[in-house]
Scaffold this motif. Structure first.
Motif, mmCIF file in Angstrom:
data_model
loop_
_atom_site.group_PDB
_atom_site.id
_atom_site.type_symbol
_atom_site.label_atom_id
_atom_site.label_comp_id
_atom_site.label_asym_id
_atom_site.label_seq_id
_atom_site.Cartn_x
_atom_site.Cartn_y
_atom_site.Cartn_z
ATOM 1 N N MET A 1 49.922 -23.675 3.848
ATOM 2 C CA MET A 1 49.719 -22.948 2.595
ATOM 3 C C MET A 1 50.639 -23.513 1.528
ATOM 4 S SD MET A 1 48.047 -20.478 1.156
ATOM 5 C CE MET A 1 48.138 -19.842 -0.509
ATOM 6 N N ASP A 2 50.075 -23.875 0.365
ATOM 7 C CA ASP A 2 50.870 -24.467 -0.713
ATOM 8 C C ASP A 2 51.482 -23.358 -1.552
ATOM 9 O OD1 ASP A 2 51.994 -26.222 -2.481
ATOM 10 O OD2 ASP A 2 50.149 -26.528 -3.633
ATOM 11 N N THR A 3 52.560 -22.755 -1.068
ATOM 12 C CA THR A 3 53.232 -21.699 -1.815
ATOM 13 C C THR A 3 54.049 -22.301 -2.944
ATOM 14 O OG1 THR A 3 55.067 -21.778 -0.256
ATOM 15 C CG2 THR A 3 53.351 -20.156 0.155
ATOM 16 N N MET A 4 54.315 -21.499 -3.938
ATOM 17 C CA MET A 4 55.115 -21.948 -5.073
ATOM 18 C C MET A 4 56.589 -21.755 -4.768
ATOM 19 S SD MET A 4 53.207 -23.019 -7.655
ATOM 20 C CE MET A 4 54.148 -22.710 -9.150
ATOM 21 N N THR A 5 57.424 -22.602 -5.377
ATOM 22 C CA THR A 5 58.859 -22.449 -5.234
ATOM 23 C C THR A 5 59.482 -22.280 -6.609
ATOM 24 O OG1 THR A 5 59.472 -24.787 -5.471
ATOM 25 C CG2 THR A 5 58.747 -24.041 -3.289
ATOM 26 N N LEU A 6 60.747 -21.955 -6.608
ATOM 27 C CA LEU A 6 61.483 -21.779 -7.859
ATOM 28 C C LEU A 6 61.452 -23.045 -8.697
ATOM 29 C CD1 LEU A 6 63.360 -19.928 -9.520
ATOM 30 C CD2 LEU A 6 65.281 -20.823 -8.182
ATOM 31 N N TRP A 7 61.423 -24.203 -8.043
ATOM 32 C CA TRP A 7 61.531 -25.472 -8.747
ATOM 33 C C TRP A 7 60.219 -25.911 -9.382
ATOM 34 C CZ3 TRP A 7 66.257 -24.608 -8.257
ATOM 35 C CH2 TRP A 7 66.811 -24.233 -7.043
ATOM 36 N N HIS A 8 59.121 -25.267 -9.037
ATOM 37 C CA HIS A 8 57.830 -25.592 -9.638
ATOM 38 C C HIS A 8 57.638 -24.939 -11.001
ATOM 39 C CE1 HIS A 8 56.119 -26.314 -5.347
ATOM 40 N NE2 HIS A 8 56.380 -27.463 -5.935
ATOM 41 N N LEU A 9 58.477 -23.984 -11.345
ATOM 42 C CA LEU A 9 58.229 -23.138 -12.512
ATOM 43 C C LEU A 9 58.880 -23.703 -13.772
ATOM 44 C CD1 LEU A 9 58.947 -19.669 -10.867
ATOM 45 C CD2 LEU A 9 56.709 -20.706 -11.268
ATOM 46 N N PRO A 47 49.408 -19.627 -8.023
ATOM 47 C CA PRO A 47 48.097 -19.623 -7.366
ATOM 48 C C PRO A 47 47.761 -18.220 -6.867
ATOM 49 C CG PRO A 47 49.396 -21.501 -6.639
ATOM 50 C CD PRO A 47 50.314 -20.644 -7.466
ATOM 51 N N ALA A 48 46.500 -17.823 -6.989
ATOM 52 C CA ALA A 48 46.133 -16.422 -6.754
ATOM 53 C C ALA A 48 46.506 -15.958 -5.354
ATOM 54 C CB ALA A 48 44.634 -16.238 -7.001
ATOM 55 N N ARG A 49 46.173 -16.738 -4.319
ATOM 56 C CA ARG A 49 46.508 -16.335 -2.959
ATOM 57 C C ARG A 49 48.017 -16.276 -2.762
ATOM 58 N NH1 ARG A 49 43.150 -16.789 1.602
ATOM 59 N NH2 ARG A 49 44.910 -17.712 2.731
ATOM 60 N N ALA A 50 48.718 -17.297 -3.235
ATOM 61 C CA ALA A 50 50.171 -17.333 -3.075
ATOM 62 C C ALA A 50 50.843 -16.180 -3.805
ATOM 63 C CB ALA A 50 50.727 -18.670 -3.575
ATOM 64 N N TRP A 99 38.802 -15.346 5.009
ATOM 65 C CA TRP A 99 37.550 -15.969 4.572
ATOM 66 C C TRP A 99 37.628 -16.518 3.155
ATOM 67 C CZ3 TRP A 99 34.753 -13.757 0.455
ATOM 68 C CH2 TRP A 99 33.550 -14.414 0.146
ATOM 69 N N ALA A 100 38.317 -15.841 2.238
ATOM 70 C CA ALA A 100 38.235 -16.146 0.812
ATOM 71 C C ALA A 100 39.138 -17.316 0.437
ATOM 72 C CB ALA A 100 38.611 -14.906 -0.003
ATOM 73 N N GLY A 218 51.378 -14.362 8.601
ATOM 74 C CA GLY A 218 50.399 -15.023 9.457
ATOM 75 C C GLY A 218 49.362 -15.792 8.671
ATOM 76 N N LEU A 219 49.052 -15.338 7.452
ATOM 77 C CA LEU A 219 48.102 -16.032 6.597
ATOM 78 C C LEU A 219 48.746 -17.175 5.808
ATOM 79 C CD1 LEU A 219 46.192 -12.912 5.206
ATOM 80 C CD2 LEU A 219 45.243 -14.661 6.729
ATOM 81 N N GLY A 220 50.057 -17.352 5.975
ATOM 82 C CA GLY A 220 50.756 -18.404 5.249
ATOM 83 C C GLY A 220 51.118 -18.043 3.826
#
Length: 274
Positions: A1-9, A47-50, A99-100, A218-220
């Protein structure tokens, strides 16, 4: 999962998230449901999921502060009625997230926000009608009383209502952390006054949000990088909670709810049109 980090902002993105975190603290101790604005900000910046996974620990921090503030006013019979149905809703929401993809989640969050804005308008009108009715009743409950379900805790209609709101609340809180307006409508329809409302919702969301952590991990949606960003954002929840505690007896509720509804509609439309 491509989660965001503090350094991306960027600086502006971090400022927006910090404001959203402050609003979480404020909503948990003053106006439940106002954090739908925070949801829109998180989903617009990240990102919406993250965004759902990053927002969850921030919400839990606000829940802890709300419980510490209003722990004496919780109505546990109401909570026990809701939890089984909420569990079903969380499970359904987890399957939906499996699923989404990100686009579907983003659209779903936008639709949920607009739906919740409409629900909030309807709920406020119902509450105003109920207040007008209670004003003519000399036995009106005090501000800190915890009222029982208006349909009767043992009636079939009361059980059906609790299950319906519970499933919807569990689904919306798992998919978009947007269960606040659903539960607000249920508690107000059950006749809760301000302190009983805040105390019951504080324990409800603390327990439900903590139970969602294993599913989100569990979903990342939660990992070490996202938790680092959360650790920074939680700092802003604390002053928001203290501001809410100070404002809860002073705030113009009607004006604030109108602003929240307007911001929620704008946020929902932004997610749908982007």
């Amino acid at each position: 999962m491509d989660t965001m980090t503090l350094w991306h902002l960027t600086g502006w993105e971090f400022a927006a998230l910090a404001f959203a975190a402050l609003l979480v603290g404020f909503s948990k101790t003053a106006v439940s449901g106002a954090n739908t604005v925070s949801l829109a900000i998180f989903a617009a910046v990240l990102p919406a999921r993250a965004s759902t996974g990053i927002l969850l620990p921030v919400l839990i921090a606000g829940d802890v502060l709300a419980v510490l503030t209003y722990r004496r006013h919780a109505h546990w019979p109401t909570l026990w009625r809701l939890f089984p149905a909420v569990g079903v809703g969380v499970a359904v929401g987890t399957l939906f997230l499996v699923w989404a993809d990100d686009a579907v989640v983003r659209t779903s969050i936008g639709v949920i926000l607009l739906l919740m804005a409409g629900v909030t308008v309807w709920r406020r009108r119902q509450a105003e009608a109920a207040d007008a009715s209670r004003a003519s009743d000399s036995s009106e409950a005090s501000d800190s009383s915890e009222a029982s379900d208006g349909d009767g805790t043992s009636s079939r209609s009361g059980r059906v209502k609790a299950r319906s709101y519970g499933v919807l609340g569990g689904f919306t809180t798992m998919v978009a952390n947007a269960g606040g307006p659903v539960m607000s409508m249920y508690l107000l329809s059950a006749g809760f006054r301000k302190l009983g409302f805040l105390g019951t919702s504080a324990f409800f969301f603390l327990i439900v949000n903590v139970s969602k952590v294993p599913f989100s991990a569990g979903l990342g949606l939660i990992d070490g990088r996202s938790l680092l960003l959360d650790a920074v954002l939680v700092v802003f929840v604390v002053p928001g909670a203290f501001l809410g505690r100070w404002a809860v007896k002073r705030i113009n509720q009607r004006l604030f709810e109108r602003l929240v509804i307007a911001a929620t509609v704008v946020g929902g439309l932004q997610l749908l049109l982007t």
